[in-house]
Design a protein around this motif. Structure first.
Motif, PDB file in Angstrom:
ATOM      1  N   TRP A  92       0.856  -1.182   0.000  1.00 43.75           N
ATOM      2  CA  TRP A  92       0.000   0.000   0.000  1.00 43.75           C
ATOM      3  C   TRP A  92       0.897   1.238   0.000  1.00 43.75           C
ATOM      4  O   TRP A  92       1.766   1.397   0.865  1.00 43.75           O
ATOM      5  CB  TRP A  92      -0.881   0.011   1.246  1.00 43.75           C
ATOM      6  N   TYR A  93       0.664   2.127  -0.961  1.00 42.70           N
ATOM      7  CA  TYR A  93       1.471   3.339  -1.059  1.00 42.70           C
ATOM      8  C   TYR A  93       0.674   4.406  -1.792  1.00 42.70           C
ATOM      9  O   TYR A  93      -0.298   4.121  -2.490  1.00 42.70           O
ATOM     10  CB  TYR A  93       2.786   3.067  -1.805  1.00 42.70           C
ATOM     11  N   SER A  94       1.102   5.644  -1.633  1.00 37.88           N
ATOM     12  CA  SER A  94       0.464   6.758  -2.331  1.00 37.88           C
ATOM     13  C   SER A  94       1.279   7.127  -3.557  1.00 37.88           C
ATOM     14  O   SER A  94       2.507   7.046  -3.550  1.00 37.88           O
ATOM     15  CB  SER A  94       0.347   7.965  -1.403  1.00 37.88           C
ATOM     16  N   LYS A  95       0.593   7.551  -4.590  1.00 38.52           N
ATOM     17  CA  LYS A  95       1.228   7.832  -5.874  1.00 38.52           C
ATOM     18  C   LYS A  95       2.249   8.954  -5.788  1.00 38.52           C
ATOM     19  O   LYS A  95       3.311   8.891  -6.409  1.00 38.52           O
ATOM     20  CB  LYS A  95       0.162   8.178  -6.908  1.00 38.52           C
ATOM     21  N   GLY A  96       1.950  10.007  -5.017  1.00 42.75           N
ATOM     22  CA  GLY A  96       2.819  11.181  -5.027  1.00 42.75           C
ATOM     23  C   GLY A  96       3.575  11.420  -3.752  1.00 42.75           C
ATOM     24  O   GLY A  96       3.995  12.542  -3.470  1.00 42.75           O
ATOM     25  N   ASN A  97       3.784  10.382  -2.939  1.00 37.23           N
ATOM     26  CA  ASN A  97       4.431  10.538  -1.647  1.00 37.23           C
ATOM     27  C   ASN A  97       5.839   9.942  -1.702  1.00 37.23           C
ATOM     28  O   ASN A  97       6.009   8.740  -1.889  1.00 37.23           O
ATOM     29  CB  ASN A  97       3.584   9.815  -0.588  1.00 37.23           C
ATOM     30  N   ALA A  98       6.854  10.783  -1.544  1.00 38.36           N
ATOM     31  CA  ALA A  98       8.245  10.330  -1.695  1.00 38.36           C
ATOM     32  C   ALA A  98       8.607   9.250  -0.678  1.00 38.36           C
ATOM     33  O   ALA A  98       9.307   8.287  -1.010  1.00 38.36           O
ATOM     34  CB  ALA A  98       9.199  11.516  -1.565  1.00 38.36           C
ATOM     35  N   GLN A  99       8.143   9.403   0.565  1.00 43.20           N
ATOM     36  CA  GLN A  99       8.447   8.403   1.584  1.00 43.20           C
ATOM     37  C   GLN A  99       7.896   7.039   1.185  1.00 43.20           C
ATOM     38  O   GLN A  99       8.600   6.020   1.229  1.00 43.20           O
ATOM     39  CB  GLN A  99       7.870   8.811   2.943  1.00 43.20           C
ATOM     40  N   GLU A 100       6.633   7.007   0.757  1.00 47.81           N
ATOM     41  CA  GLU A 100       6.009   5.734   0.406  1.00 47.81           C
ATOM     42  C   GLU A 100       6.543   5.195  -0.920  1.00 47.81           C
ATOM     43  O   GLU A 100       6.653   3.982  -1.110  1.00 47.81           O
ATOM     44  CB  GLU A 100       4.488   5.896   0.394  1.00 47.81           C
ATOM     45  N   GLN A 101       6.895   6.083  -1.840  1.00 48.45           N
ATOM     46  CA  GLN A 101       7.474   5.647  -3.105  1.00 48.45           C
ATOM     47  C   GLN A 101       8.868   5.038  -2.882  1.00 48.45           C
ATOM     48  O   GLN A 101       9.232   4.046  -3.523  1.00 48.45           O
ATOM     49  CB  GLN A 101       7.567   6.820  -4.081  1.00 48.45           C
ATOM     50  N   CYS A 102       9.660   5.635  -2.001  1.00 49.74           N
ATOM     51  CA  CYS A 102      10.961   5.053  -1.674  1.00 49.74           C
ATOM     52  C   CYS A 102      10.773   3.721  -0.948  1.00 49.74           C
ATOM     53  O   CYS A 102      11.514   2.758  -1.210  1.00 49.74           O
ATOM     54  CB  CYS A 102      11.770   6.015  -0.802  1.00 49.74           C
ATOM     55  N   GLY A 103       9.799   3.664  -0.047  1.00 49.53           N
ATOM     56  CA  GLY A 103       9.513   2.416   0.648  1.00 49.53           C
ATOM     57  C   GLY A 103       9.107   1.315  -0.307  1.00 49.53           C
ATOM     58  O   GLY A 103       9.537   0.158  -0.178  1.00 49.53           O
TER      59      GLY A 103
END
Length: 318
Positions: A92-103
């Protein structure tokens, strides 16, 4: 099957949502990585010494320091180790969130060699018509808890009876939705801020990542590791390595030449960066940049303090 997310807020929300959308997923199969891989040295994110300052930026704050910080750090690294258990994953991640995209990129890099099936539940936009109403979600809960960053408010909330708390929770959720809605579309910037009534929609639209997509995410992670910049941010829809002063312009824009609380500058910067760039930036990162800007002679610390709550600052005129 495991669900993987980033942050305690995301885990808390998904732990409740799974009852309705995927009861077959065991509660202890929801893993949350609490570190923020968009900041700091990512050469080896399993190195506690290298990651502790990012994972626990509040250490040393007299109002926050305590054993809970050690417990949180321990919990993060335990869940990091549990990635080796995963046999199938929904990330589960958000499209425009750097923290979640890196995760996302880090987790895929851990799972790729084992050829483990990976599904992407990307939290982004949802039509208002697809949202379950707060009455449907909150009304089905056995108990409602509301928290805030204000200790006095928290004490008052704990004293309220459940019927009043439920009414207040529904009101807060509707008000929060209005802020995120434009043209009949609700936009979320992180999994943790998603409404419970939206979780089913993003889960229904999950998709399995192809081997090519996983290989690209792995390649992205290796590139970010090699660059090992101080920060990583969303730029033009991609995760990019950026310099330590990347957010300074936005931070300075919210500081006046008249003396002001540093807490106000921190809040303005976080809001401005979110609105204009979609980058979610932590309060302690902004606070560290305020100190850097003071050392560079761009702002003056009028009243210094260990935390931004008690500090006052002003911009130095050009």
């Amino acid at each position: 099957m495991y669900w993987i997310c980033f942050g305690d807020s995301a885990k808390g929300l998904l732990s409740v949502a799974r009852h309705d959308i995927a009861p077959e997923v065991a509660a202890d199969h929801i893993l949350a990585l609490l570190d923020n891989y968009s900041e700091g040295d990512i050469t080896d994110v399993t190195d506690r010494a290298a990651r502790e300052a990012i994972l626990m930026p509040w250490r040393g704050d007299p109002e926050l320091d305590g054993s809970w910080m050690d417990e949180l750090t321990e919990r993060h690294f335990e869940e990091l180790d549990r990635l080796d258990e995963v046999d199938e994953a929904v990330i589960w991640y958000s499209k425009g969130n750097a923290q979640e995209q890196c995760g996302l990129r880090y987790v895929v890099s851990r799972l790729y060699e084992k050829r483990i099936p990976v599904w992407a539940a990307e939290v982004d936009q949802i039509p208002v018509s697809e949202l379950k109403e707060p009455d449907d979600v909150i009304g089905s809960a056995s108990a409602v808890i509301i928290g805030s960053t204000n200790r006095v408010v928290n004490a008052l909330l704990r004293a309220l009876p459940q019927p009043l708390l439920r009414w207040y929770a529904k009101r807060l959720e509707r008000r929060d939705r209005e802020k995120r809605t434009s043209g009949g579309i609700v936009q979320y910037g992180s999994v943790g801020e998603m409404e419970l009534g939206a979780a089913w929609y993003f889960y229904k639209h999950r998709r399995q990542l192809t081997e090519t997509e996983q290989a690209q995410l792995l390649s992205d992670w290796k590139r970010l590791q090699e660059e090992n910049a101080p920060l990583r941010a969303m730029m033009d829809g991609r995760v990019q390595s950026v310099s330590a002063d990347f957010y300074d312009e936005a931070i300075l824009a919210g500081i006046t030449e008249a003396e002001m609380p540093a807490a106000l500058a921190v809040g303005r910067a976080i809001g401005e960066l979110d609105r204009k760039t979609g980058n979610r930036v932590g309060d302690m990162l902004v606070f560290s940049r305020i100190r850097a800007l003071a050392q560079a002679g761009k702002i003056q610390i009028v009243q210094d303090a260990p935390t931004y709550r008690d500090m006052t600052i002003r911009k130095i005129g050009s």
